[in-house]
Design a protein around this motif. Structure first.
Motif, short mmCIF file in Angstrom:
data_model
loop_
_atom_site.label_atom_id
_atom_site.label_comp_id
_atom_site.label_asym_id
_atom_site.label_seq_id
_atom_site.Cartn_x
_atom_site.Cartn_y
_atom_site.Cartn_z
N PHE A 41 0.83 -1.59 -0.05
CA PHE A 41 -0.26 0.32 -0.73
C PHE A 41 1.04 0.94 -0.09
O PHE A 41 1.23 1.90 0.57
CB PHE A 41 -1.01 -0.13 0.88
N ILE A 100 -5.31 5.85 6.27
CA ILE A 100 -5.83 4.57 5.15
C ILE A 100 -4.29 4.66 4.67
O ILE A 100 -4.55 5.12 3.61
CB ILE A 100 -7.00 4.42 4.99
N LYS A 127 1.71 0.02 8.28
CA LYS A 127 0.04 -0.09 7.35
C LYS A 127 -0.41 -0.88 6.95
O LYS A 127 -1.57 -1.06 6.52
CB LYS A 127 0.41 1.36 6.15
N GLN A 146 -4.42 -2.36 7.17
CA GLN A 146 -5.00 -2.58 6.32
C GLN A 146 -5.93 -4.35 6.00
O GLN A 146 -7.15 -4.06 5.90
CB GLN A 146 -4.53 -2.76 4.86
N ARG A 200 -8.46 -3.86 9.14
CA ARG A 200 -9.92 -3.08 8.66
C ARG A 200 -11.03 -3.81 8.03
O ARG A 200 -12.09 -4.15 8.22
CB ARG A 200 -9.06 -2.21 7.87
N GLN A 201 -10.32 -4.27 6.69
CA GLN A 201 -10.46 -5.46 5.82
C GLN A 201 -10.80 -6.91 6.59
O GLN A 201 -12.62 -6.85 6.08
CB GLN A 201 -9.90 -6.13 4.74
#
Length: 493
Positions: free
Chosen positions: A314, A345, A470, A474, A477-478
């Motif tokens: 990312f 994000i 990060k 991610q 969160r996903q």
């Protein structure tokens, strides 16, 4: 029947490169009975380094037929044949792609002479075609030309067939000797010898070679059969034992089968497959733990064939700052070592980050100018069409505007600052824990199913700490958006 094939190409990627020369030698199991060789016009320029390697120039293929002109010949010559090649997945993938571009599904059983050579001629210092032929006395005239390489492969294949024949003959002779000894035994006396079953015929040896053609040359079917059909991470090792790839799956066996079944896309992917000498794994029980552990291992081990997360998958993100007038400003930018800020994000690239921010601006009536999406000294475009409430020109107070910014942030961060995801363990009597505290990933661990905790600190002490980054944010969160049935999320104020 066997069709022994070699191709020369404009490069190593079937998706992008094209065939420049093709050779087919048809073998009936006893000898070569037919052959065909042709240059092919690839419809594109041949790179200089390829010309240097093969000797095939643009002038040589200028008047050669295009692939569609020889496609019927290829189909007819290989119909009912096993597709044989040295590193068969490379040549087979190129032909499949050329036929696919013509709207035809080309499908043949395959056999790899690299794998068969490792099985029947063990202990060779190298199994590349050139070095193997040199070491076992096979002439190779016209190296890196289709006809020369295909002819050498045909001779090699013939040698491999004869090895199976010699093995059958030796075992048959031994069985015949034992039968004669038994016949000479006194009447009524039980022979001391036992009859041996006849050895597998050449067809059986070839059937096994065809069955295992998709496997890397150094991986046995027994190794694949032993893989667990459970959730975890797996490692591919080279002959030196080094980890060259780390993956994860909810079913390790099925995922690795998929690895081996796909057509190669480049020389690098072929080299990768041929380098795999061993497979190991660790069960995690939880898919989330597998995702987190895989990310950690890739960053820690930096395997040669894991490019995705060696740095970050990312490289862009959405950030927050407050300007001199007190307005909170969301903006997008790079997410790498040059930017010490941690993004709200992280996203795949700056184009995706920009599109993501445009979506949030529209949904929460934010200001394009304050979000860095509209460069102007005055009001933003949305203000002119009455979609912005005037923060860009001071008509909306920072307090009112910042409330909507906070709502946008809440929609893209963890719903709660501190929580524990409780999921499946590696055994039926075990649970997995993933701990996030104050918006930061703490780590994961396992506890007995009887484990009880009242405070976040109890969970924190039960897990092994791992670095937050990060990619991890991610992943969590996903996963929270699509978490599996049976998982629990315990929230702490």
């Amino acid at each position: 029947m066997y069709a022994i094939i070699d191709l020369e190409t404009t490069g190593g990627q079937p998706a992008n490169d094209r065939i420049t020369e093709l050779a087919i030698f048809v073998h009936d199991g006893q000898q070569v009975v037919d052959s065909y060789t042709t240059l092919i016009n690839p419809g594109r320029s041949i790179p200089p380094f390829i010309t240097q390697l093969t000797g095939i120039t643009n002038d040589m293929v200028a008047d050669a037929p295009r692939f569609h002109e020889v496609a019927r010949k290829v189909v007819e010559m290989t119909e009912g044949c096993v597709f044989v090649a040295h590193n068969v997945r490379f040549d087979y993938s190129f032909l499949k792609k050329e036929f696919a571009d013509l709207g035809y599904n080309y499908s043949r059983k395959t056999l790899c002479t690299v794998r068969l050579s490792r099985s029947l001629i063990p202990g060779q210092p190298s199994y590349s075609l050139g070095k193997l032929c040199q070491n076992i006395g096979i002439p190779l005239n016209g190296r890196h030309r289709a006809a020369g390489d295909a002819e050498a492969t045909a001779i090699l294949f013939d040698r491999l067939l004869k090895i199976t024949q010699e093995s059958d003959a030796a075992e048959a002779n031994a069985a015949d000797t034992l039968a004669r000894v038994d016949a000479l035994a006194p009447a009524g006396r039980k022979p001391e010898t036992t009859e041996k079953k006849p050895s597998p015929r050449r067809v059986a040896a070839m059937a096994q070679a065809i069955k295992t053609a998709l496997l890397p040359p150094l991986i046995t079917p027994e190794k694949v059969a032993a893989l667990p059909q459970e959730t975890g991470v797996y490692y591919f090792h080279n002959e030196a034992g080094e980890v060259i790839y780390v993956g994860k799956s909810i079913n390790i066996y099925k995922r690795i089968q998929q690895h081996f079944a796909v057509d190669v896309k480049s020389r690098k992917s072929l080299d990768f497959k041929n380098s795999i000498a061993n497979i190991t794994w660790e069960l995690t029980g939880s898919e989330l733990v597998a995702l987190l552990y895989e990310s950690h291992l890739i960053k820690q081990l930096k395997p040669a064939y894991n490019r995705a997360q060696r740095r970050s998958v990312f490289p862009a993100g959405i950030y927050l700052k407050t300007d001199e007038n007190g307005y909170k400003c969301l903006y997008y930018g790079r997410a790498d070592a040059r930017n010490s800020e941690i993004p709200i994000i992280a996203l795949g690239n700056q184009y995706k980050a920009q599109g993501f921010l445009y979506h949030k601006v529209a949904k929460y009536n934010l200001c394009q100018k304050l979000c860095g999406l509209y460069k102007t000294q005055g009001a933003c475009f949305d203000y002119q069409v009455h979609r912005c409430q005037g923060a860009c020109v001071g008509q909306e107070s920072p307090e009112t505007y910042n409330q909507r910014v906070d709502e946008a942030i809440d929609s893209i961060t963890y719903e709660h600052e501190s929580f524990v995801v409780i999921g499946s363990g590696r055994r039926a009597d075990e649970k997995s824990l993933v701990v996030v505290e104050n918006g930061r990933y703490v780590g994961f661990g396992y506890v007995d199913e009887t484990f009880t905790a009242r405070k976040l600190a109890d969970f924190r002490q039960a897990v092994q700490p791992y670095a937050d980054n990060k990619d991890i944010q991610q992943i969590i969160r996903q996963h929270l958006r699509t978490r599996r049935k049976g998982e629990q999320v315990k929230i702490f104020a």
